[in-house]
Design a protein around this motif. Sequence first.
Motif, PDB file in Angstrom:
ATOM      1  N   ALA B 162      -3.149  -4.605 -10.340  1.00  0.00           N
ATOM      2  CA  ALA B 162      -2.585  -5.285  -9.163  1.00  0.00           C
ATOM      3  C   ALA B 162      -1.252  -4.653  -8.778  1.00  0.00           C
ATOM      4  O   ALA B 162      -0.940  -4.488  -7.585  1.00  0.00           O
ATOM      5  N   LEU B 163      -0.470  -4.283  -9.807  1.00  0.00           N
ATOM      6  CA  LEU B 163       0.808  -3.616  -9.548  1.00  0.00           C
ATOM      7  C   LEU B 163       0.579  -2.300  -8.794  1.00  0.00           C
ATOM      8  O   LEU B 163       1.301  -1.960  -7.849  1.00  0.00           O
ATOM      9  N   CYS B 164      -0.444  -1.583  -9.219  1.00  0.00           N
ATOM     10  CA  CYS B 164      -0.765  -0.301  -8.553  1.00  0.00           C
ATOM     11  C   CYS B 164      -1.235  -0.555  -7.116  1.00  0.00           C
ATOM     12  O   CYS B 164      -0.864   0.194  -6.195  1.00  0.00           O
ATOM     13  N   GLU B 165      -2.034  -1.581  -6.936  1.00  0.00           N
ATOM     14  CA  GLU B 165      -2.516  -1.932  -5.591  1.00  0.00           C
ATOM     15  C   GLU B 165      -1.333  -2.162  -4.648  1.00  0.00           C
ATOM     16  O   GLU B 165      -1.307  -1.677  -3.518  1.00  0.00           O
ATOM     17  N   GLU B 166      -0.369  -2.915  -5.161  1.00  0.00           N
ATOM     18  CA  GLU B 166       0.811  -3.261  -4.369  1.00  0.00           C
ATOM     19  C   GLU B 166       1.512  -2.026  -3.815  1.00  0.00           C
ATOM     20  O   GLU B 166       2.019  -2.023  -2.713  1.00  0.00           O
ATOM     21  N   LYS B 167       1.558  -0.994  -4.657  1.00  0.00           N
ATOM     22  CA  LYS B 167       2.357   0.182  -4.307  1.00  0.00           C
ATOM     23  C   LYS B 167       1.529   1.270  -3.650  1.00  0.00           C
ATOM     24  O   LYS B 167       2.052   2.324  -3.306  1.00  0.00           O
ATOM     25  N   LYS B 168       0.254   0.988  -3.487  1.00  0.00           N
ATOM     26  CA  LYS B 168      -0.703   2.029  -3.167  1.00  0.00           C
ATOM     27  C   LYS B 168      -0.340   2.908  -1.982  1.00  0.00           C
ATOM     28  O   LYS B 168      -0.547   4.124  -2.006  1.00  0.00           O
ATOM     29  N   GLU B 169       0.229   2.298  -0.945  1.00  0.00           N
ATOM     30  CA  GLU B 169       0.388   3.093   0.282  1.00  0.00           C
ATOM     31  C   GLU B 169       1.356   4.267   0.131  1.00  0.00           C
ATOM     32  O   GLU B 169       1.293   5.234   0.879  1.00  0.00           O
ATOM     33  N   TYR B 175      -2.321   6.303  -6.981  1.00  0.00           N
ATOM     34  CA  TYR B 175      -2.547   4.938  -7.463  1.00  0.00           C
ATOM     35  C   TYR B 175      -4.034   4.658  -7.648  1.00  0.00           C
ATOM     36  O   TYR B 175      -4.421   3.934  -8.569  1.00  0.00           O
ATOM     37  N   GLU B 463       6.674   3.317 -10.483  1.00  0.00           N
ATOM     38  CA  GLU B 463       7.705   3.011  -9.482  1.00  0.00           C
ATOM     39  C   GLU B 463       7.909   4.189  -8.519  1.00  0.00           C
ATOM     40  O   GLU B 463       8.064   3.995  -7.317  1.00  0.00           O
TER      41      GLU B 463
END
Lengths: 258, 715
Positions: B162-169, B175, B463
């Motif tokens: 989920a953390l990776c999803e958040e930052k995906k863009e 990611y 990050e």
Amino acid sequence: MAVIFDIERSGMHDGPGIRTVVFFKGCPLRCRWCHNPESWDKAPQELFYPEKCISCGGCADGCYTGARSLCGREMSIDEVMVPILADKPYYGAEGGVTLTGGEPQMQADFALALTEACRRAGIGVAIETSMALYRPDLLSQMSLIMADVKLWDDARHREYTGVGNAAIIENIRKADALGVPILIRTPIVPTVNDTVEEITAIGDFVRSLKNAVGYELLPYHPFGLDKARAMGLAMPRFPEPTKEQMALLNACARLQRR
Amino acid sequence: MIAVTGKELLTYAAEFTRRYRSAPNVYAREADCLRLQFAHALQPLREGDLVAGRNLRLPLGVRPQCHGGVGYYIHEPSWSAAVNDGTLTDEERGEADALFAFWQTENTAAKVAAAYPDGWLDIFAHNVPYTTPTAAHGLYRISGIQMDPTRLLTLGVEGLAALCEEKKENNPAFYNGLIQALDILSEVCLRYAAEAEMLGNLALAADLSHIAHHPASTFTQALQLSYIFFVLSGTWNYGRMDQYLGPYLAADLAADRLTEAEALRWVEDLWCRMEEWGEYFDSRVILGGADRPEGADTFALLAMEATRRRRGVVPQLTLRCYEGMDPRLYEAALDTIGKGTTFPMLYNDRVNIPAVMDAFGVDEDTAQNYVPYGCGEYVLYNQSIGTPSGTVNTLFVLNEAMYGKNAHLFLDAPDFETFYTAYLTEVEKIATCLSLQEKLEYDVVGQECPFLYYSLLFDDCIERGKAVLAGGLRHLGGTVENYGNVNTADALTAVKAVVYDQKLVTAQEVSDALASDFAGRERLRQLLLAQPKYGNDHPDADGMFCRLHRDVCTRIRACAPAAGLDSYLAVLINNELNAVFGQGTGASADGRHAGEYMANGNNPMSGRDTCGVTAMLNSLAKPDTHLHAGAVQNMRFSKAMFTAHRPYLKTLLRTYFEAGGAQAMITVLSRGDLEAAMREPEKYRHLIVRVGGFSARFVDLNPVVQKELLARTLY
């Protein structure tokens, strides 16, 4: 200056704790089982180990293999203090310096000066001595006196060590009045003193001392023979005591411990 | 050793290669290849297993370190063994050969080597046997990874995804790769869960089903999830285990969900998996250090108990000793070492933390998190990589300067200082080249391999949206293994004394004698041998070693900025290569014969420490620890030191640590053990010795190494 023939660092068998052991050259006794016969004569002397010789023919320019090595050299207090100070952090509460030999009391003035240098550095000093000599000024400064009683019978003592034991016993009694802890030790040499009667007799003496802190038996070992050969000296080889024999005699010695 | 047939390998390799060629980017490529690789490499659960994660090394794959390769690797011996097993038709053999030819140039190490500028391979060798006479080797590996799995344990697979999803863009390809890697982790857990269920181990099945998605909630789940993650990641080092498992253990014990005896069985089974995997130079498990949570001490005691019971050569249990440490840990450590396990190795935080601050140029909080990996190289936990990708044999360099291709440096030198400075310049040339080689390796590997599992956990990668070697890592370090430094110092001490100070012999005489391995010049050899040697607390010999150590380490450390590394440090750490490199190293001016072993790490040359243990320890504590990333300090004691003389041993170790000793790797033996083991190896399987930065069953060692061990001093 004193003639010193070795300084052993991190000794763990010559008194309590970790110790620096200073070997003084010269001894009034000639024990036939001696493991340091090179300590007898006070003068520095050359030892020759033929097995190390490479026949390079360069003897005159110095031997590098250790085949010819000089045993003993004159050392100053400062020189002897170098390894002592390097080892000092390892002494902890128990350890320190042990004077041994040979007979340290043969060079008692130096031994006393060394003891004083150690005292100033906060280091305790113990002595291993035959007690054939008696220097109360030195002995009274010791943290522990380790003295041998090798045989109880004066004549047999003379036969095997070259001197009688009357003076030794008398010196130990005098030292007992100094208030310094004394550890009595007997080297167990089969065929010479490995009997219950012998150990009982010495044990009785130990029990009569008021400052004796123990009675230890040390098994004979033939480590002195190579060095005797290197001196060109013939020494007899005694049998080594068995574990069982040591256990029996130790049990006997323990019974006598105060 | 590789349980694949030629047919299986061909099927696998063809598909692996297809995935490699067709993936849209390096992240998807690695994930696709890894998914296939694990389907073949991971081995089924066995009856009685408590911990899942058995693994095989395949002849072709993608790993940070495997079979002497880095990234995408192909291992010729195991490849050939499989394709020649008689299961392939001629046509299939042709396909296999074509695949092999493809990977010959496409493997990542080959790409690194292809990028070398002209001249580098004149300075270091690569892909040659270690007995080859050479001053330096370039190595291919990203080794020594010490990751903290806490984030995975607390967020769980889905939480991390989920953390990776958040930052995906920010960097979708990166990611997505990470998310795929997490999917694979989840799939592997579920596969093992199904196997556990088949075997009737329902508790294990439940744990595995749980951690396939969720954070670890118990000790056994945390242990299992961290181990499977490590296996998939390709690291062979297991981090500060008491720190990340301690809290789970404490909670389970407090809630009566688990007894210490049960926990011990799990730890022992985990130790079994590590031993089966068999990376004896790695497999570090770190215990101790001041900043640990509740339960850490309890785990540390269990870990040592497991090692005491199993008596294996891994894990390489490591105890970071610090002021205020629970005395039970130290006593347990001495008990465990005293049983002849060689573990744990004792590290002195009071010395090492300030040393790491200076060497790595980091603050105290960061240095608090130093961890040794592998044979003992330091890295910053979860923040740095410092793989040793080069070796330099400083004694070989000295010999070259005395009677080899650079003999003029010795023969023409008017004085010792001129010669010494010229020698250091030679070492510096090699170090400079190896530092550039290290950075080039990172760059090429970074372009080819995101190492998704490393990028998931290492600080800053998620990050920053960058893979570990593509700008994600906080501290990009490097190290170079030094061999022969002690012999070099002893040789310099001898040469300074007999050639320059006392003028007993000429430089030409020494040079000629060395070139002929002292043929007819035994007296000269004895003269050189008779000079003071490092390890005896002698001011001349130790002074020379400390000087050389400082000068070599400083020159290596100075290479970092130009190479573009955050640090580049010497490691004075040898496995057994001090003996093997010695075979290719000519006679040296310390009196050593050609082909003879060299000293191990920063230890005295075997058997030349003759002045007692206090003198030896004083010598060991002298070299500056602030200039390098670790030095091996091996010592061996008799069993009596751990029984009758234990108070003395404690005094020795305490004083050594107070004097500045950084660490102690301790072998416990009885006199005559090694000789007896050489005579009757079958009776001495139990005999474990510390070699260099690793432990081994003595009877399994190469005879050259055994010989060196025989010569070491037993205190």
